[in-house]
Structure formats: C-alpha cells, structure tokens
Design an enzyme around this catalytic site. Structure first.
Site, PDB file in Angstrom:
ATOM      1  N   GLU A 456       0.734  -1.339   0.040  1.00 17.90           N
ATOM      2  CA  GLU A 456      -0.034   0.027   0.034  1.00 17.90           C
ATOM      3  C   GLU A 456       0.702   1.374   0.082  1.00 17.90           C
ATOM      4  OE1 GLU A 456      -3.118  -0.168   3.140  1.00 17.90           O
ATOM      5  OE2 GLU A 456      -4.193  -1.926   1.850  1.00 17.90           O
TER       6      GLU A 456
HETATM    7  C1  BMA Z   1      -4.504  -3.136   5.127  1.00 18.80           C
HETATM    8  C2  BMA Z   1      -3.240  -3.830   5.453  1.00 18.80           C
HETATM    9  C3  BMA Z   1      -3.043  -3.421   6.955  1.00 18.80           C
HETATM   10  C4  BMA Z   1      -4.219  -3.137   7.812  1.00 18.80           C
HETATM   11  C5  BMA Z   1      -5.494  -3.671   7.128  1.00 18.80           C
HETATM   12  C6  BMA Z   1      -6.763  -3.255   8.131  1.00 18.80           C
HETATM   13  O1  BMA Z   1      -4.729  -2.163   4.093  1.00 18.80           O
HETATM   14  O2  BMA Z   1      -2.263  -3.714   4.525  1.00 18.80           O
HETATM   15  O3  BMA Z   1      -1.940  -2.527   6.742  1.00 18.80           O
HETATM   16  O4  BMA Z   1      -3.692  -3.646   8.886  1.00 18.80           O
HETATM   17  O5  BMA Z   1      -5.710  -3.044   5.948  1.00 18.80           O
HETATM   18  O6  BMA Z   1      -6.811  -1.651   8.148  1.00 18.80           O
END
Ligand code: BMA
Length: 879
Positions: A456
């Site tokens: 991300e």
């Molecule tokens: C995603 C993951 C984590 C996170 C999860 C829940 O985007 O990549 O970074 O824990 O969401 O928010």
C-alpha cells in the site's frame, strides 16, 4: 610462512570436537546458544539475568524473569513502553573449538548472526567486530584472529533503542515528506519489522535482541550457497534444473545429487571455477509439485557435497519442487483491462486465500509445529494462497517449508508498508543488501510464486498526492521527488529479483496496477470499501470486484476463551463484557466500535449481552460478509478469457496477540465462524444464490404504481478439473411456519464445465402472491445433485436478516453420532447460522455456522469427540 593459530587445543573442553567430526577441513557449525544473560545496558546497578530461551528477545526475557507482566494481558502493554526506549545488552561466553596442530593454520572461524534486532554493536573479547542496522540481514564476521587461545571467549551484544534511532533519523532528514498509516514515522527510517511500532490489529512492543540463531563456523572451505533455477517445459514432460553452488575457500569439486523419496534421480561432479560450481540437469517426466487439491507436493532433494580429493568437507541440501508458475495478465473478453490470475502447471487456479501477519509479537517463541499448524489450517480451509504481508517479516523457513509441503502458494511482499519511505544513501544500501540476502534465503521454495515491492505504499502516495509520473523512466530523477521510494520498488528490488530469481514474477507493490491503485480492471486491488473507505454494505461486494482482490476484510470478536485469556481475572473479570475498556483496548482499529456496530445494526437483531451471544453475532456478521465476497467474486471466474476475478485473499488469517481484529482464526488458532464459511465457498463445488430487488414504475412519473420484483439468481462454481452434469433443485420455505412452499428440479443434466462459475437460472422468488410480504418471509434453498448425490447446497435468506421474523425452533436437534464422528442437525423451521460449540478444546468441527431448513439433516464431521461429549449450539435469534 606458518602463522600461529589462536585456537585452543585443550581436549578437556566440553565443546571439543577433536575426537569427532572436525577432521582437518570439515565445515563445522557450533551453535552459540548457551549461557546467555542480559540486562538493561544503561543501568549500572542492574544484574545480568538468564535469558528465557535462545534465540530470544528482551520482552521474552523480562517476562521469564518476572520483571514485567505479560504484555498481552489486560493493558500491560502500556506499562512496558519504557523497554523500547532504553538500551539492552546480551552476553555469553563460549570456548574456542579444539583443533589439532595439523588443523591449525588453514581454517577460518566465522561468527554467523542470522538476525540481530536491530541496532546492535557486537564485541568479542573486548573488540568491536560488528555494527548492525537491519534486523533482516544475516551477518558473518571472520573472527579467526579474535578467538582466544586459552579460556573462554566473551561475546557481548548491545542493542540501542530502535525507536529513538528512528526519531533521530527523521530529524536528520527534515526535507523528506515523512508520513504513514499505523505506527509513527520513526518506523520508516528503521529496517525493523514495521508492526513492532503497533498496527491496527497489534500492540506497540518495540522489542530487541538476538532474534535468530548465532553460530560459530569453522572451515577451510565451504558451500556458501546452494541454489538453482528450474524450468518446467510447457508440455510438462521435462524439466531443467540449473544447480549452482557458491564455494568459499579452495576446495575443488562439488558433487550434486538430486533425489526423490530417497531414490537418486541424477548426479554429477563438477569442478569449482572461480568460486562456483554449476550443472544443468534434464529431468524427464518430472514429478510435478501442485497446489493443494490439484495434485501432490513431491519435493526433490538437491544435495551438494564439497570435496577436496577424497574427503567431503561440506554438505548442503535443499528441497526443491518442480512446477510451472505463471501470472497471467492478458486482455479478457467483453470487459476492459487485463486478467490477473496464477496458472500452475498450465492449470488456472482461482486463488482463494488469506493474508498473513507475523503469528506473534515475539517471533522467537513461534515453534515449527505452530507454523505447521497455521499453514495446515489454511490448507484444510480450502485455501490456496497466503500473502506474507510487507509490514511483518520474511518468515522463518518452517513457514515456507510447511507451504511447500502442504501445497499453499505464497505471495511474498518485501518489507515496506503503508508509508512514504525515505531513500537516503545508507538506507538504500541496507535495502539492497536486505533484499538480496532474503531472496537468496527463500528462493528455493516452490510455494513462492510472486514477490511484491511493498504493501500500500502506492496507495499512500496517492492519498498524499506525492509526485509520480509513470512515464518518467529516469530512475535517478525519482530520488529527487517527494516519493523517492519509487527507486526502491521499481529499481533496487526489481534489479535484485531480475538477477536472483529471474523465473519468479516481481510486482512493484500490492496493490499495483500501473494505473490508479483503485482501478478494478488491472493488477491487484485492496478492496476496503467495506469496513474502511465508503463503508459499503457487504451485500454489494459484487460491485466491488477487482481482477485479483489481494485484501478485503471484516472484524469479529475472537473466541470467548481468547477474551478470557487476556482479562486479568479471566472468567470473573469485571471487564468481561463487550464494551468494556479492556476489551476495547484489545482492538486497535480506528473507529472499531462504530464500524462493528454499523455492520451489526444494519443486518441483525443483536445485543451486547450476554458476551457469548454478542461474540457469536460479530462472528456471524464477519462470516456472512467474507463468504459473500468469495461467493460473488468467484462468480466472476468464468473460464478461459473470462477470468474477471482471479483470486481473493482475505485480510487476515491470523493474529499476533489475543485481539478483536479482521483475523478469521485467532491468536490461539481458534477459528472464528468465517473460517468455515470461507471454507465452504472455496469447496471444489459450490452453489451461489443472490437475491435482487427490482423496482419497476408503471410509468415515468408515478410514485405510487411500482412493481417490485424480487429475483433470485443461481450459479454454480465448479473449481474441479472435471466437467460436471448436475441436477438443480430449488425449494422454498416459510420462515414463520417452516412449511415447504415450493420444490422443483429446475434443471436436469445441467452442464457445469470445469474450473469456472456458470450461471444456472434467474427467476422470481417462488411465492404465491408476488409483490406482497411473502418474499420477505421466504427462504430459498438450492441443491446440486450428481448421480443422485447432493454435492452442494446453499440457503438464501431475505435480507437484511434483522427484518426477518426468525422463529425459535421447538426441536433444534443436534445429535452426536454413536462413534463421535458426526453431528447431525435438523429443525422444523428454517434456522440461520447454527454454530456448534464444545467446551472440550480437543473437539474440532469440520464445518460450522450452517443454515438449516426443515426436512433435511445437515451432517458435520467432527474430530476429537467421544460418545457422550456434550455439543452445544447457538443460532441467530436464539436470545
Ligand atoms: C490493510 C493492510 C494493513 C491493515 C489492514 C486493516 O490495508 O495492509 O495495513 O492492517 O488494511 O486496516
């Protein structure tokens, strides 16, 4: 000239190897894992205390010495924050290996540190021999001339606060656009597991210590790496293995042996030329490695032995799996963009699976068995892929070994997540070494089919509107932008992969599409508009599909026993209720109370008390939510050139501590109910039913004369590699009376071609008086039969379920069979979400949270039960 060698030749010494295998040149590995003690480094008056285990970290040692309470209990996490802001020191002593006079002089001694977390200064016999800044880089130090002749060697490792070091780096580079989601920006500057800073499912526990083994190696020549590339021909009839051994020292020959199940398949002795021995093997009719369900997981063994004349002086072996692994990104019919799916041994695989985070805040205590059990749960859950998420670690070998053995594909992220990483020169140097070393450590695993640059970070860039021009290919210029980490993902990591694993696909990030990361038509997608983002209803998951959804999720409370495990007073804790401050503390997600409540209130009648029923409600909600994603996205796996969705990886399979999170199995490996609904959706053959309301006004202006049509759509998903002919039976039941109101075989000998979903029918909900309230009280059950045997079933309910006048069954029968191997469930009215429970932790259900309609008996396999074991049940509307 002969130099005097410092090694002792005292034969009394406990670690003396003079009488054993340490002949003149044999590569010997001596673990330095005994006698370790530790203390806070800046506290003069504190005493060295014994460690809890080795390898280890400071929290484990402080817990074992009762200096701190277990940080997983209650709110103890708050009380242990000081640990991350002070330095720690570890020390031990070890004898020099005993060598005969002839052995002296031509051997080397190396201390190999597999992992020091993170800023470590290593001192051997008073001399500084190493400084580290990256917990993921294994280090080797030649200590030949530093070891003592007589007496023990003193080894001391001092760890500085990684958090404070990170803060100092942030201040040192004020021009960088620091920013992140989760944790704080100091993490971006430090090459340490990012989740140690805390995440939206994990506590902040800034640990440190020698977290991976330390060994003393003695050798004159050794195999420094054994590796290979494999290429399975498209015909699958032959495979090429290019075996390579890197050699340190002067030994002149390597003998490669390839074997399968103990039988030799091929071998060759080759000369070492400039430190490397290489040989290309052709294997005819190879035994191919398949993902679970598609075939077996045969693992060849490749062994390299290093020879000097007649003596073998080193031997290394690795397991090897032969498979063709492709990521197919090509245009598809009737829709924009390109596919994104994995094809293994020419078989397109709909990759239902999970995301993986580290299984503990304190990795050194995760046993091999525990890794195996986790991966086994994934495989037993009908899942095919695990994504090792970038905010964690390059996992222990035991994890990937289990994936190799059980046939689970691995998507491996490089370790960057949710932020704008810096790119100062020392940082880039570390990143390069870290990438190269870890790719080398993991490249032999057949389970790993893709590497990705980060988690991300491109999404973070988009949110922050950082500079990114996809057309600008001038790599050096990326470093001058406010998104310099592009250089890491698109240059450093890409180069490392190209050089070291040219046969494995490298993806710049997850998600990554080359376009906007939210583009659902290309690349992979993190679909967080359920829970985060626009907080859509999960019933709308069909509109939220992507070509490959590598993340999506929904939270649920863990098992009651897990909650009781973190409440200081367990069962009798005054905070043993859903909204208590301790229970809230064990949920780290932003706005979690509101979001859980939102999805509950939208769908169910529920109450926070009693806690057991509330836990059930959250797990039912998560289970419904995630299953609908799998069901609706798998519907888009429509066969050749129509792979509109090639996979779905739920966020997340596991937890690193006892917590309420998106995990579908909790820290203690207790599955939440979603584990089972996902398992059902990923069964070889399944059935999907969805219900859609269509409003048709009689004319352009009317607001009064509107026809409401409630239609159901039915499809079948055949993930097997066999074409099927099925009969499709549809029944309907009145929720209030339990009466069967409709029953019909709607298709006979209907074709469900292999490896795809096929639409079966769409028609109005079968009721006597359409457009009345009848639809809202009608449950539709659909069944697939093959040769008269039921091979799939699905029960579709009016939604939202909170509007449905669910009846409490008078006779919910839950019967354990005589032999304790099956539970039979039946009821006289439709029942939603029957969850079996047992106080006995050895009792394992093969399925759970099932819907039941009158006239059928739902059978669930069970392990670990005995005659008389008491089985309880819970269902929606019970209380
Ligand atoms: C995603 C993951 C984590 C996170 C999860 C829940 O985007 O990549 O970074 O824990 O969401 O928010």
């Amino acid at each position: 000239m002969r130099t005097e060698h410092p090694f002792s030749s005292n034969p009394q010494h406990p670690s003396s190897t003079s009488n054993s295998s340490l002949d003149m040149l044999k590569h010997t590995i001596l673990p330095i894992n005994k006698g370790w003690t530790f203390k806070q480094a800046d506290k003069e008056d504190s005493k060295f205390l014994p460690v809890a285990q080795f390898p280890t970290n400071v929290h484990l040692d402080l817990i074992a010495n009762k200096i701190i309470e277990d940080p997983f209990i209650g709110k103890n996490e708050n009380d242990v924050q000081w640990i991350g802001e002070v330095p720690w020191v570890y020390k031990t002593s070890f004898p020099s290996p005993t060598l005969s006079t002839e052995q002296r002089g031509n051997v080397k001694a190396v201390l190999a540190f597999d992992g020091l977390d993170t800023y470590a200064t290593v001192v051997l016999n008073g001399k500084e021999i190493l400084k580290t800044e990256d917990m993921f880089i294994p280090e080797r130090v030649d200590v030949t001339t530093y070891l003592k002749n007589q007496g023990d060697n003193e080894l001391e490792i001092r760890f500085e606060s990684a958090y404070l070091k990170g803060c100092a780096l942030v201040e040192k580079y004020p021009d960088h656009h620091w920013g992140c989601w989760n944790g704080d920006t100091s993490r971006l500057a430090v090459r340490k597991a990012q989740y140690h800073w805390g995440w939206d499912w994990g506590p902040t526990l800034m640990t440190c210590g020698p977290w991976r083994p330390i060994n003393l190696e003695i050798f004159s020549s050794r195999i420094s790496d054994l590796y290979f590339t494999t290429d399975v021909d498209e015909s699958l009839d032959s495979a090429e293995i290019v075996a390579k051994a890197d050699v340190e020292g002067t030994a002149s020959e390597v003998n490669f042996v390839i074997s399968l199940a103990g039988a030799k398949v091929a071998s060759k002795t080759v000369k070492v030329i400039q430190g490397n021995a290489t040989h290309t093997f052709q294997i005819e009719n190879p035994d191919l490695w398949y993902p679970v369900r598609y075939g077996a997981q045969p693992l060849y063994t490749i062994t390299a032995s290093l020879r000097n004349g007649d003596s073998e002086i080193d031997i290394k072996s690795k397991k090897l799996g032969l498979r063709r692994a492709e990521l197919v990104q090509r245009p598809i019919s009737d829709q924009p963009g390109t596919s994104f799916f994995f094809r293994i041994n020419n078989i397109p695989v709909f990759c239902g699976g999970s995301n993986w985070i580290p299984a503990d805040n304190f990795v050194p205590r995760i046993s091999k068995e525990k890794y195996y059990d986790w991966v086994k749960l994934v495989a037993d859950g009908n899942q095919f892929m695990i994504r090792v998420w970038g905010g964690g670690i390059f996992e222990e070998q035991a994890f990937y070994d289990a994936c190799d053995e059980l046939g689970i594909l691995v998507w491996q992220d490089f370790l960057f997540g949710c932020g704008n990483y810096p790119a100062f020169p020392e940082f880039l140097d570390l990143v390069k070494r870290e990438a190269e070393e870890n790719v080398k450590l993991l490249r032999h695993h057949p389970s790993i089919v893709i590497w990705a640059g980060n988690n991300e970070d491109y999404q973070y860039r988009e949110e922050q509107k950082l500079t990114y021009d996809p057309d600008n290919k001038d790599e050096e210029s990326w470093l001058e932008t406010n998104f310099p980490a592009r250089y890491i993902y698109e240059k450093i990591l890409a180069d490392a992969c190209k050089e070291l694993i040219p046969d494995t696909y490298y993806h710049f990030g997850s998600p990554w599409s080359g376009k906007d990361t939210t583009d659902p038509t290309v690349g992979d997608l993190h679909q967080w508009n359920v829970w985060h983002g626009s907080q859509q209803k999960y019933q709308n998951f069909d509109k939220l599909v992507g070509r490959f959804v590598s993340e999506f999720g929904m939270e649920a409370f863990p098992n009651i026993k897990t909650i009781e495990s973190f409440l200081p007073l367990g069962k009798s804790d005054p905070d043993r209720f859903a909204q208590s401050s301790t229970v809230d503390f064990h949920n780290k997600a932003d706005g979690h109370e509101r979001r859980i409540a939102l999805y509950l209130v939208e769908n169910f009648r529920y109450a926070p008390d009693p806690l057991e029923q509330f836990i059930y409600s959250t797990q039912l909600m998560q289970a419904e939510c995630l299953a609908s994603a799998y069901r609706l996205w798998k519907r888009q796996w429509k066969g050749p050139k129509r792979e509109y969705c090639g996979g779905a990886l739920v966020w997340q399979i596991n937890d690193c501590w006892p917590v309420t999170s998106w995990a579908i199995v909790d820290y203690y490996l207790r599955p939440k109910h979603a584990y089972y609904t996902v398992k059902r959706e990923m069964a070889p053959i399944s059935l999907g039913v969805t219900r859609k309301e269509h409003l048709i006004p009689k004319d352009k202006h009317t607001r009064a004369y509107i026809d409401k049509k409630t239609e159901i759509e039915i499809w079948g998903s055949n993930l097997t590699l066999k074409n099927l002919k099925v009969d499709v039976v549809v029944k309907a039941f009145d929720v209030l009376t339990g009466k069967e109101t409709f029953s019909k075989t709607i298709k006979t000998a209907f074709s469900l071609p292999e490896n795809r979903s096929t639409e079966i029918a769409a028609f109005a909900v079968p009721v006597r008086h359409p457009n009345s309230d009848e639809e809202a009280r009608t449950v539709v059950a659909a069944y697939l039969y093959e040769y008269g045997n039921q091979i799939a079933r699905y029960i579709n309910w009016p939604e939202p379920l909170k509007y449905v006048h669910l009846q409490k069954p008078k006779e919910l029968s839950v019967v354990l069979s005589e032999d304790g191997k099956e539970v039979e469930i039946s009821a006289e009215v439709p029942v939603k979400g029957v969850a079996l429970e047992s106080e006995d932790e050895d009792v394992v259900f093969e399925d759970n949270l099932v819907d039941v309609v009158p006239g059928e008996v739902v059978v669930i396999g069970v392990k670990g039960a005995k005659k008389g074991t008491s089985i309880g049940a819970r269902y929606l509307g019970m209380l």
